[in-house]
Design an enzyme around this catalytic site. Structure first.
Site, PDB file in Angstrom:
ATOM      1  N   GLY A   9      53.078 -22.036  -8.984  1.00  0.00           N
ATOM      2  CA  GLY A   9      52.445 -22.722  -7.862  1.00  0.00           C
ATOM      3  C   GLY A   9      51.356 -23.626  -8.376  1.00  0.00           C
ATOM      4  N   ARG A  12      45.107 -23.242  -6.692  1.00  0.00           N
ATOM      5  CA  ARG A  12      44.649 -22.713  -5.402  1.00  0.00           C
ATOM      6  C   ARG A  12      45.777 -22.621  -4.372  1.00  0.00           C
ATOM      7  NH1 ARG A  12      41.296 -20.897  -8.114  1.00  0.00           N
ATOM      8  NH2 ARG A  12      39.158 -21.579  -8.293  1.00  0.00           N
ATOM      9  N   SER A  13      46.995 -22.370  -4.842  1.00  0.00           N
ATOM     10  CA  SER A  13      48.155 -22.286  -3.952  1.00  0.00           C
ATOM     11  C   SER A  13      48.332 -20.907  -3.344  1.00  0.00           C
ATOM     12  CB  SER A  13      49.427 -22.647  -4.729  1.00  0.00           C
ATOM     13  OG  SER A  13      49.636 -21.699  -5.773  1.00  0.00           O
ATOM     14  N   GLY A  14      47.656 -19.900  -3.903  1.00  0.00           N
ATOM     15  CA  GLY A  14      47.840 -18.528  -3.451  1.00  0.00           C
ATOM     16  C   GLY A  14      48.748 -17.726  -4.368  1.00  0.00           C
ATOM     17  N   HIS A  50      37.204 -13.609  -9.886  1.00  0.00           N
ATOM     18  CA  HIS A  50      38.558 -13.042  -9.931  1.00  0.00           C
ATOM     19  C   HIS A  50      38.493 -11.530 -10.071  1.00  0.00           C
ATOM     20  CE1 HIS A  50      42.389 -15.312 -10.215  1.00  0.00           C
ATOM     21  NE2 HIS A  50      41.592 -16.364 -10.235  1.00  0.00           N
ATOM     22  N   ARG A  54      39.706  -8.486  -7.205  1.00  0.00           N
ATOM     23  CA  ARG A  54      40.739  -7.472  -7.417  1.00  0.00           C
ATOM     24  C   ARG A  54      40.202  -6.063  -7.287  1.00  0.00           C
ATOM     25  NH1 ARG A  54      41.316 -10.514 -12.238  1.00  0.00           N
ATOM     26  NH2 ARG A  54      40.467  -9.083 -13.765  1.00  0.00           N
ATOM     27  N   GLU A  62      42.051  -8.231 -21.566  1.00  0.00           N
ATOM     28  CA  GLU A  62      41.874  -9.645 -21.900  1.00  0.00           C
ATOM     29  C   GLU A  62      42.569  -9.935 -23.234  1.00  0.00           C
ATOM     30  OE1 GLU A  62      37.665 -10.321 -21.777  1.00  0.00           O
ATOM     31  OE2 GLU A  62      37.607 -10.162 -19.598  1.00  0.00           O
ATOM     32  N   ASP A  84      48.039 -13.321 -16.023  1.00  0.00           N
ATOM     33  CA  ASP A  84      47.472 -14.480 -15.333  1.00  0.00           C
ATOM     34  C   ASP A  84      46.520 -15.199 -16.293  1.00  0.00           C
ATOM     35  OD1 ASP A  84      46.808 -16.277 -13.333  1.00  0.00           O
ATOM     36  OD2 ASP A  84      45.614 -14.862 -12.179  1.00  0.00           O
TER      37      ASP A  84
END
Length: 177
Positions: A9, A12-14, A50, A54, A62, A84
């Site tokens: 995506g 900032r598309s979700g 972020h 969560r 990481e 991610d």
């Protein structure tokens, strides 16, 4: 069979929120494998935001470069691994003068043989806009597009997210509600 997944995506598309919902529905012990490196104040703020959003639902790991090894290691204690994001990973590889094509090949091979945990990959689709005006940006766009094609070929499920709405491109529609 464990079904690996690619979520694409725009910014900032979700896509991350959707991937997080997938992960929480897919297993009891999800890991969040973050590729970002917080090298400046703005990125440190993004990482903190972020992480806070969560909550404690995920164990955060990481790893900016060695994704295949991190996935195998995380699979020893987690039933779902959310990665991610791949575009930051590609950026990290470029900055480290690593061969992106080789690294993507290693990641693809890992996904094909690794079935201990579900892997959900998140990445920015950067090839939908105008052609970048400089060689480095065009190279990045081309590498990301190639990586997405290679990883979509080995993932059983592929989704495209826009405006927070997922479109199933390959595989099964998610049962999240």
């Amino acid at each position: 069979m464990t079904r690996h997944c690619l979520v694409l995506g725009g910014a900032r598309s979700g896509k991350t929120a959707f991937a997080e919902r997938l992960a929480l529905h897919a297993g009891a012990a999800p890991a969040y494998l973050a590729t970002a490196e917080a090298l400046d104040a703005e990125m440190r703020d993004r990482v903190a935001t972020h992480r806070a959003s969560r909550g404690s639902s995920f164990t955060t790991i990481e790893e900016p470069l060695a994704l295949p090894g991190a996935i195998r290691k995380a699979g020893k204690g987690h039933d779902v691994i959310l990665v991610d994001c791949l575009t930051l990973w590609i950026t990290n590889l470029l900055v480290a003068n690593e061969d992106v094509s080789v690294a993507v090949g290693e990641l693809s091979a890992t996904l094909l043989e690794f079935r201990r945990a579900k892997v959900i990959l998140v990445s920015n689709e950067v090839g939908l806009g105008i052609v970048p005006d400089n060689a480095m940006a065009r190279t990045f766009r081309d590498l990301a597009g190639s990586a997405h094609q290679r990883l979509a070929a080995v993932c059983e499920d592929v989704y495209f997210v826009a405006a927070g709405l997922p479109l199933t491109m390959k595989g099964e529609a998610p049962a999240l509600e």
